[in-house]
Design a protein around this motif. Structure first.
Motif, PDB file in Angstrom:
ATOM      1  N   LEU A 164       0.802  -1.209   0.000  1.00  0.00           N
ATOM      2  CA  LEU A 164       0.000   0.000   0.000  1.00  0.00           C
ATOM      3  C   LEU A 164       0.840   1.265   0.000  1.00  0.00           C
ATOM      4  CD1 LEU A 164      -2.806  -0.972   2.524  1.00  0.00           C
ATOM      5  CD2 LEU A 164      -2.894  -1.034   0.048  1.00  0.00           C
ATOM      6  N   TRP A 165       2.014   1.187   0.617  1.00  0.00           N
ATOM      7  CA  TRP A 165       2.826   2.387   0.766  1.00  0.00           C
ATOM      8  C   TRP A 165       4.253   2.112   0.353  1.00  0.00           C
ATOM      9  CZ3 TRP A 165       1.278   7.239   2.206  1.00  0.00           C
ATOM     10  CH2 TRP A 165      -0.087   7.346   2.559  1.00  0.00           C
ATOM     11  N   ARG A 166       4.910   3.147  -0.165  1.00  0.00           N
ATOM     12  CA  ARG A 166       6.281   2.995  -0.624  1.00  0.00           C
ATOM     13  C   ARG A 166       7.301   3.076   0.493  1.00  0.00           C
ATOM     14  NH1 ARG A 166       7.059   7.485  -4.686  1.00  0.00           N
ATOM     15  NH2 ARG A 166       5.299   8.450  -3.646  1.00  0.00           N
ATOM     16  N   GLY A 167       6.841   3.460   1.717  1.00  0.00           N
ATOM     17  CA  GLY A 167       7.780   3.516   2.830  1.00  0.00           C
ATOM     18  C   GLY A 167       8.965   4.402   2.539  1.00  0.00           C
ATOM     19  N   ALA A 168      10.180   3.805   2.550  1.00  0.00           N
ATOM     20  CA  ALA A 168      11.396   4.594   2.388  1.00  0.00           C
ATOM     21  C   ALA A 168      11.581   5.104   0.971  1.00  0.00           C
ATOM     22  CB  ALA A 168      12.611   3.764   2.801  1.00  0.00           C
ATOM     23  N   ALA A 169      10.874   4.558   0.013  1.00  0.00           N
ATOM     24  CA  ALA A 169      11.033   4.988  -1.385  1.00  0.00           C
ATOM     25  C   ALA A 169      10.156   6.197  -1.670  1.00  0.00           C
ATOM     26  CB  ALA A 169      10.687   3.839  -2.315  1.00  0.00           C
ATOM     27  N   TYR A 170      10.393   7.268  -0.933  1.00  0.00           N
ATOM     28  CA  TYR A 170       9.577   8.471  -1.088  1.00  0.00           C
ATOM     29  C   TYR A 170      10.374   9.534  -1.812  1.00  0.00           C
ATOM     30  CZ  TYR A 170      12.389  10.122   2.830  1.00  0.00           C
ATOM     31  OH  TYR A 170      13.432  10.480   3.624  1.00  0.00           O
ATOM     32  N   ALA A 171       9.648  10.492  -2.383  1.00  0.00           N
ATOM     33  CA  ALA A 171      10.321  11.624  -3.018  1.00  0.00           C
ATOM     34  C   ALA A 171      11.004  12.460  -1.949  1.00  0.00           C
ATOM     35  CB  ALA A 171       9.308  12.463  -3.787  1.00  0.00           C
ATOM     36  N   ALA A 172      12.279  12.803  -2.175  1.00  0.00           N
ATOM     37  CA  ALA A 172      13.046  13.516  -1.165  1.00  0.00           C
ATOM     38  C   ALA A 172      12.463  14.896  -0.928  1.00  0.00           C
ATOM     39  CB  ALA A 172      14.500  13.629  -1.592  1.00  0.00           C
ATOM     40  N   PRO A 173      12.186  15.273   0.329  1.00  0.00           N
ATOM     41  CA  PRO A 173      11.697  16.623   0.613  1.00  0.00           C
ATOM     42  C   PRO A 173      12.743  17.682   0.271  1.00  0.00           C
ATOM     43  CG  PRO A 173      11.266  15.142   2.455  1.00  0.00           C
ATOM     44  CD  PRO A 173      12.200  14.423   1.532  1.00  0.00           C
ATOM     45  N   ALA A 174      12.279  18.916   0.058  1.00  0.00           N
ATOM     46  CA  ALA A 174      13.157  20.032  -0.299  1.00  0.00           C
ATOM     47  C   ALA A 174      14.216  20.260   0.768  1.00  0.00           C
ATOM     48  CB  ALA A 174      12.330  21.292  -0.496  1.00  0.00           C
ATOM     49  N   GLN A 175      15.389  20.689   0.307  1.00  0.00           N
ATOM     50  CA  GLN A 175      16.518  20.954   1.196  1.00  0.00           C
ATOM     51  C   GLN A 175      16.982  22.402   1.014  1.00  0.00           C
ATOM     52  OE1 GLN A 175      17.794  18.764   3.478  1.00  0.00           O
ATOM     53  NE2 GLN A 175      16.120  17.392   2.886  1.00  0.00           N
ATOM     54  N   PRO A 176      17.586  22.990   2.067  1.00  0.00           N
ATOM     55  CA  PRO A 176      18.067  24.375   1.955  1.00  0.00           C
ATOM     56  C   PRO A 176      19.128  24.525   0.882  1.00  0.00           C
ATOM     57  CG  PRO A 176      18.019  23.642   4.246  1.00  0.00           C
ATOM     58  CD  PRO A 176      17.795  22.429   3.401  1.00  0.00           C
ATOM     59  N   GLY A 177      19.122  25.681   0.252  1.00  0.00           N
ATOM     60  CA  GLY A 177      20.122  25.981  -0.766  1.00  0.00           C
ATOM     61  C   GLY A 177      20.023  27.434  -1.166  1.00  0.00           C
ATOM     62  N   ALA A 178      20.787  27.804  -2.170  1.00  0.00           N
ATOM     63  CA  ALA A 178      20.750  29.171  -2.672  1.00  0.00           C
ATOM     64  C   ALA A 178      19.453  29.390  -3.439  1.00  0.00           C
ATOM     65  CB  ALA A 178      21.941  29.431  -3.579  1.00  0.00           C
ATOM     66  N   GLY A 179      18.687  30.381  -3.011  1.00  0.00           N
ATOM     67  CA  GLY A 179      17.410  30.645  -3.652  1.00  0.00           C
ATOM     68  C   GLY A 179      17.579  31.342  -4.981  1.00  0.00           C
ATOM     69  N   PRO A 180      16.534  31.337  -5.809  1.00  0.00           N
ATOM     70  CA  PRO A 180      16.632  31.939  -7.141  1.00  0.00           C
ATOM     71  C   PRO A 180      16.723  33.457  -7.133  1.00  0.00           C
ATOM     72  CG  PRO A 180      14.384  31.225  -6.706  1.00  0.00           C
ATOM     73  CD  PRO A 180      15.217  30.708  -5.580  1.00  0.00           C
ATOM     74  N   TYR A 181      16.445  34.096  -5.980  1.00  0.00           N
ATOM     75  CA  TYR A 181      16.425  35.546  -5.927  1.00  0.00           C
ATOM     76  C   TYR A 181      17.601  36.138  -5.148  1.00  0.00           C
ATOM     77  CZ  TYR A 181      11.770  34.857  -7.777  1.00  0.00           C
ATOM     78  OH  TYR A 181      10.720  34.481  -8.562  1.00  0.00           O
ATOM     79  N   GLY A 182      18.453  35.289  -4.612  1.00  0.00           N
ATOM     80  CA  GLY A 182      19.614  35.777  -3.899  1.00  0.00           C
ATOM     81  C   GLY A 182      19.340  36.073  -2.432  1.00  0.00           C
ATOM     82  N   ALA A 183      20.344  36.623  -1.773  1.00  0.00           N
ATOM     83  CA  ALA A 183      20.277  36.871  -0.335  1.00  0.00           C
ATOM     84  C   ALA A 183      19.329  38.022  -0.006  1.00  0.00           C
ATOM     85  CB  ALA A 183      21.671  37.183   0.204  1.00  0.00           C
ATOM     86  N   LEU A 184      18.826  38.024   1.224  1.00  0.00           N
ATOM     87  CA  LEU A 184      17.972  39.106   1.691  1.00  0.00           C
ATOM     88  C   LEU A 184      18.818  40.325   2.036  1.00  0.00           C
ATOM     89  CD1 LEU A 184      15.496  37.217   4.062  1.00  0.00           C
ATOM     90  CD2 LEU A 184      15.356  37.561   1.583  1.00  0.00           C
ATOM     91  N   GLY A 185      18.304  41.496   1.682  1.00  0.00           N
ATOM     92  CA  GLY A 185      18.999  42.732   2.021  1.00  0.00           C
ATOM     93  C   GLY A 185      18.625  43.235   3.399  1.00  0.00           C
ATOM     94  N   SER A 186      19.029  44.427   3.721  1.00  0.00           N
ATOM     95  CA  SER A 186      18.685  45.052   4.997  1.00  0.00           C
ATOM     96  C   SER A 186      17.204  45.426   5.004  1.00  0.00           C
ATOM     97  CB  SER A 186      19.534  46.298   5.215  1.00  0.00           C
ATOM     98  OG  SER A 186      20.903  45.972   5.223  1.00  0.00           O
ATOM     99  N   PRO A 187      16.600  45.576   6.196  1.00  0.00           N
ATOM    100  CA  PRO A 187      15.190  45.974   6.254  1.00  0.00           C
ATOM    101  C   PRO A 187      14.953  47.305   5.546  1.00  0.00           C
ATOM    102  CG  PRO A 187      15.953  45.220   8.400  1.00  0.00           C
ATOM    103  CD  PRO A 187      17.164  45.334   7.531  1.00  0.00           C
ATOM    104  N   ASP A 188      13.866  47.376   4.771  1.00  0.00           N
ATOM    105  CA  ASP A 188      13.518  48.630   4.128  1.00  0.00           C
ATOM    106  C   ASP A 188      12.721  49.500   5.096  1.00  0.00           C
ATOM    107  OD1 ASP A 188      10.921  47.609   4.166  1.00  0.00           O
ATOM    108  OD2 ASP A 188      10.794  47.281   2.014  1.00  0.00           O
ATOM    109  N   ALA A 189      12.120  50.572   4.614  1.00  0.00           N
ATOM    110  CA  ALA A 189      11.389  51.492   5.482  1.00  0.00           C
ATOM    111  C   ALA A 189      10.185  50.842   6.142  1.00  0.00           C
ATOM    112  CB  ALA A 189      10.946  52.712   4.670  1.00  0.00           C
ATOM    113  N   ASN A 190       9.705  49.733   5.571  1.00  0.00           N
ATOM    114  CA  ASN A 190       8.566  49.003   6.145  1.00  0.00           C
ATOM    115  C   ASN A 190       9.002  47.833   7.013  1.00  0.00           C
ATOM    116  OD1 ASN A 190       6.614  50.618   4.767  1.00  0.00           O
ATOM    117  ND2 ASN A 190       7.079  49.479   2.884  1.00  0.00           N
ATOM    118  N   GLY A 191      10.303  47.683   7.220  1.00  0.00           N
ATOM    119  CA  GLY A 191      10.814  46.583   8.031  1.00  0.00           C
ATOM    120  C   GLY A 191      10.839  45.259   7.295  1.00  0.00           C
ATOM    121  N   ILE A 192      10.809  45.297   5.949  1.00  0.00           N
ATOM    122  CA  ILE A 192      10.811  44.079   5.150  1.00  0.00           C
ATOM    123  C   ILE A 192      12.198  43.878   4.553  1.00  0.00           C
ATOM    124  CG2 ILE A 192       9.674  42.796   3.315  1.00  0.00           C
ATOM    125  CD1 ILE A 192       7.760  43.687   5.484  1.00  0.00           C
TER     126      ILE A 192
END
Length: 385
Positions: A23-51
């Motif tokens: 009924l189930w594939r057990g260990a043969a599952y699709a690997a969950p996402a892992q941390p890495g370099a995102g497509p938009y690059g690093a976050l900058g300093s907070p802007d005037a809105n704190g974002i």
């Protein structure tokens, strides 16, 4: 290995043996996402809105709870939550729920082709704790009540037609909804620790007044084939999650998003993003914070989820570090933005404008930590297409 990671590894690897491997594939599952370099690059300093945003992106505040929306006479609701965008001629509309009880409901902000706010107004009143919801292919907004035996309300983003309560979609602690136009069903999440994942099959597509409520049935593992069974009594006189033997349990169902044959939904109790393959009728983990193999998990407190034209998923945090994280189609997860100075809040309602160049979301309690302090934002920039 942490105890929680070990227990989940046992569940992933051992359940198929317990079920004879059929009924189930057990260990043969699709690997969950892992941390890495995102497509938009690093976050900058907070802007005037704190974002904190990647290079090339900017933010603006479009509404604050208890204050008039700029350029209008309409007072924005408290505790802004789930949201969606709708094309409106050359402009668009952003709708937003209000997660308060009583008098939750939902509101809308209308934009011109240039992004200027032209009006704001109420589209649903007299309801309770409207948390998330979902957009239909016929351009209505399904606003879901996150209360015991709550309802789904179908609303008009233009505010021209009265909202309609859709009893056939079941009475339970509703969270989010996502429409699958190919199979002509609406997927629904349930925000309780032993909740279920549902689908509503309308008697006629485009008309939610009648139909069949079904619940996902599966084993206890996190990956494999699933089936669906009819919920005998959608009125919830007996809790819908307890009516079908073998209904799969999910720990705190949250956001839900459908695209290209896949329905992604999140569960906050175990910080997971699930992927349901509607054609194959299989379930997999797209992300699990305890299965991150190196470094610190970038996404905790998973909540609302949406997607972009590129196939990227954008997952908002309820707490955590107040980030929206992006999960790419090649299973890399990285922060896209971070809201600073609002640790007592949560990020809600992420939704893209029809042209994909603007992302809307809210900080439900803003800097005050109170439902009356909500802030709704727009982020504009070079999103991938």
């Amino acid at each position: 290995m942490e105890r929680r990671t070990l227990l989940r590894a046992v569940a992933l690897g051992g359940t198929s043996a317990a079920l004879g491997g059929t009924l189930w594939r057990g260990a043969a599952y699709a690997a969950p996402a892992q941390p890495g370099a995102g497509p938009y690059g690093a976050l900058g300093s907070p802007d005037a809105n704190g974002i904190r945003l990647p290079s090339g992106f900017t933010s603006r505040v479009i509404a604050r709870s208890g204050r008039t929306v700029p350029g209008t006479s309409y007072t924005w609701h408290s505790a802004p939550d789930g949201g969606a965008c709708y094309a409106d001629g050359t402009g668009w509309i952003y709708v937003s729920n209000s997660e308060i009880n009583p008098s939750g409901g939902a509101s809308a902000v209308r934009f011109s082709a240039t992004g200027a706010i032209t009006s704001a107004y109420r589209i649903l009143s007299g309801t309770r704790t409207n948390c998330a919801g979902g957009k239909t292919p016929w351009n209505t907004w399904l606003s879901c009540e996150e209360v015991d035996r709550g309802y789904v309300y179908e609303t008009d983003p233009w505010g021209a037609r009265a909202a309609v309560r859709r009893d056939a979609m079941g009475r339970f602690k509703h969270e989010a909804a996502a429409a699958d136009p190919v199979r002509e069903v609406i997927y629904l999440t349930e925000d309780v620790t032993d909740g279920c994942f549902y689908r509503f099959r309308p008697a006629a597509w485009g008309d939610l007044s009648s139909g069949t409520l079904e619940v996902l049935v599966a084993g206890t593992a996190t990956s494999g084939p699933v089936t669906w069974s009819r919920v005998p009594d959608p009125t919830g006189a007996t809790a819908t999650r307890d009516q079908v033997p073998g209904a799969k349990r999910f720990n705190g169902g949250e956001g839900c998003y459908y695209a290209d044959g896949m329905c992604w939904f999140t569960t906050k109790g175990d910080n997971r993003v699930w992927q349901y393959d509607a054609a194959a009728q299989t379930l997999d983990l797209a992300y699990d914070d305890s299965l991150v193999t190196s470094g610190t998990a970038p996404l905790t407190g998973v909540d609302n989820v949406t997607g972009s034209a590129s196939g990227d998923l954008f997952v908002a945090e309820d707490g955590g570090t107040m980030e929206i994280c992006v999960i790419t189609p090649d299973d890399v997860i990285a922060p896209f933005l971070r809201v600073e100075g609002q640790s007592a809040s949560e990020i809600t309602g992420p939704a893209f404008s029809p042209d994909g160049t603007r992302l809307y979301f809210s900080s439900q309690r803003g800097t005050s930590g109170s439902s009356s302090g909500g802030i709704t934002y727009e982020v504009r920039g070079p999103f991938r297409s």
